[in-house]
Design a protein around this motif. Structure first.
Motif, short mmCIF file in Angstrom:
data_model
loop_
_atom_site.label_atom_id
_atom_site.label_comp_id
_atom_site.label_asym_id
_atom_site.label_seq_id
_atom_site.Cartn_x
_atom_site.Cartn_y
_atom_site.Cartn_z
N ILE A 108 -85.69 21.96 -40.31
CA ILE A 108 -86.22 22.03 -38.95
C ILE A 108 -87.39 22.99 -38.95
N ASN A 109 -88.56 22.49 -38.56
CA ASN A 109 -89.79 23.27 -38.58
C ASN A 109 -90.40 23.30 -37.18
N PRO A 110 -90.00 24.28 -36.34
CA PRO A 110 -90.56 24.34 -34.99
C PRO A 110 -91.95 24.98 -34.99
N HIS A 111 -92.79 24.50 -34.10
CA HIS A 111 -94.11 25.10 -33.90
C HIS A 111 -93.91 26.43 -33.19
N ASP A 112 -94.82 27.38 -33.40
CA ASP A 112 -94.69 28.70 -32.78
C ASP A 112 -94.69 28.63 -31.25
N GLU A 113 -95.35 27.64 -30.69
CA GLU A 113 -95.45 27.53 -29.23
C GLU A 113 -94.44 26.56 -28.63
N SER A 114 -93.53 26.04 -29.44
CA SER A 114 -92.53 25.11 -28.91
C SER A 114 -91.39 25.89 -28.25
N ILE A 115 -90.70 25.22 -27.34
CA ILE A 115 -89.59 25.84 -26.62
C ILE A 115 -88.38 25.88 -27.54
N VAL A 116 -87.62 26.96 -27.49
CA VAL A 116 -86.47 27.15 -28.37
C VAL A 116 -85.41 26.07 -28.12
N GLN A 117 -85.30 25.59 -26.89
CA GLN A 117 -84.29 24.58 -26.58
C GLN A 117 -84.48 23.32 -27.42
N TRP A 118 -85.71 22.98 -27.73
CA TRP A 118 -85.96 21.79 -28.56
C TRP A 118 -85.42 22.00 -29.97
N THR A 119 -85.54 23.21 -30.49
CA THR A 119 -84.96 23.53 -31.79
C THR A 119 -83.44 23.43 -31.74
N VAL A 120 -82.85 23.94 -30.67
CA VAL A 120 -81.40 23.86 -30.49
C VAL A 120 -80.96 22.40 -30.38
N ASP A 121 -81.76 21.57 -29.71
CA ASP A 121 -81.43 20.15 -29.60
C ASP A 121 -81.36 19.49 -30.98
N VAL A 122 -82.30 19.80 -31.84
CA VAL A 122 -82.30 19.22 -33.20
C VAL A 122 -81.08 19.72 -33.98
N MET A 123 -80.76 20.99 -33.82
CA MET A 123 -79.59 21.54 -34.51
C MET A 123 -78.30 20.87 -34.01
N ASP A 124 -78.23 20.61 -32.70
CA ASP A 124 -77.06 19.92 -32.15
C ASP A 124 -76.94 18.51 -32.69
N VAL A 125 -78.06 17.82 -32.82
CA VAL A 125 -78.05 16.46 -33.39
C VAL A 125 -77.53 16.50 -34.82
N CYS A 126 -77.99 17.47 -35.61
CA CYS A 126 -77.52 17.59 -37.00
C CYS A 126 -76.03 17.88 -37.06
N ASP A 127 -75.56 18.75 -36.17
CA ASP A 127 -74.13 19.06 -36.14
C ASP A 127 -73.32 17.84 -35.74
N ARG A 128 -73.80 17.10 -34.76
CA ARG A 128 -73.09 15.90 -34.29
C ARG A 128 -73.00 14.84 -35.38
N LEU A 129 -74.05 14.73 -36.18
CA LEU A 129 -74.08 13.72 -37.24
C LEU A 129 -73.48 14.22 -38.55
N GLY A 130 -73.16 15.48 -38.63
CA GLY A 130 -72.60 16.04 -39.87
C GLY A 130 -73.64 16.22 -40.96
N LEU A 131 -74.87 16.44 -40.58
CA LEU A 131 -75.96 16.62 -41.55
C LEU A 131 -76.19 18.09 -41.82
N GLY A 132 -76.58 18.41 -43.03
CA GLY A 132 -76.96 19.78 -43.34
C GLY A 132 -78.28 20.11 -42.68
N LYS A 133 -78.47 21.36 -42.35
CA LYS A 133 -79.71 21.74 -41.68
C LYS A 133 -80.17 23.11 -42.16
N SER A 134 -81.46 23.32 -42.06
CA SER A 134 -82.06 24.61 -42.40
C SER A 134 -83.25 24.83 -41.48
N LEU A 135 -83.32 26.02 -40.91
CA LEU A 135 -84.41 26.34 -39.99
C LEU A 135 -85.54 26.96 -40.79
#
Length: 139
Positions: A108-135
């Protein structure tokens, strides 16, 4: 002089009483709070024989998700504007790699000006699908 002597004796008696209470008080732990730990079945040992597949999800400042192949640094499609669509895309991608016995790890590579909630949304998707993730963050 007598008022000064009275004040010193009064302080002396107060300190003796204070130290007396400290000496007779019992100091012990009343309760112990256990910190949250994952259940033993959730702790998985990484399988070193597996060759994981990596995919990068770039989060743009406008909230769109761009899936990028980290090897070639090219987008794998058009920007996705919804976390539900991202979930479907990553689920299909994970299924493709699972057929080859390769677990999918999402970088997961968030832009410096992106909202943190969008990063959390991607992390939630990964958790829901059982995928490994790295920020991934910019240095």
């Amino acid at each position: 002089m007598t008022s000064r002597g009275f004040l010193i004796r009064f302080i002396d008696i107060g300190l003796i009483v204070l130290f007396g209470f400290i000496m007779i008080s019992e100091i012990e732990y009343v309760s112990q709070v256990d910190l949250a730990q994952p259940a033993p079945e959730e702790q998985e040992e990484p399988d070193l024989d597996e060759d994981p597949a990596f995919v990068t999800v770039r989060i743009d400042p406008d909230g769109s998700f761009v899936i990028v192949d980290p090897a070639s640094n090219t987008p794998l499609g058009e920007p996705i504007g919804d976390a539900d669509l991202l979930s479907g895309f990553l689920e299909n991608l994970g299924t493709e790699y699972a057929a080859d016995d390769r677990p999918l790890i999402v970088l997961i590579n968030p832009h410096d000006e992106s909202i943190v909630q969008w990063t959390v949304d991607v992390m939630d998707v990964c958790d829901r699908l059982g995928l490994g993730k790295s920020l991934q963050t910019g240095a």
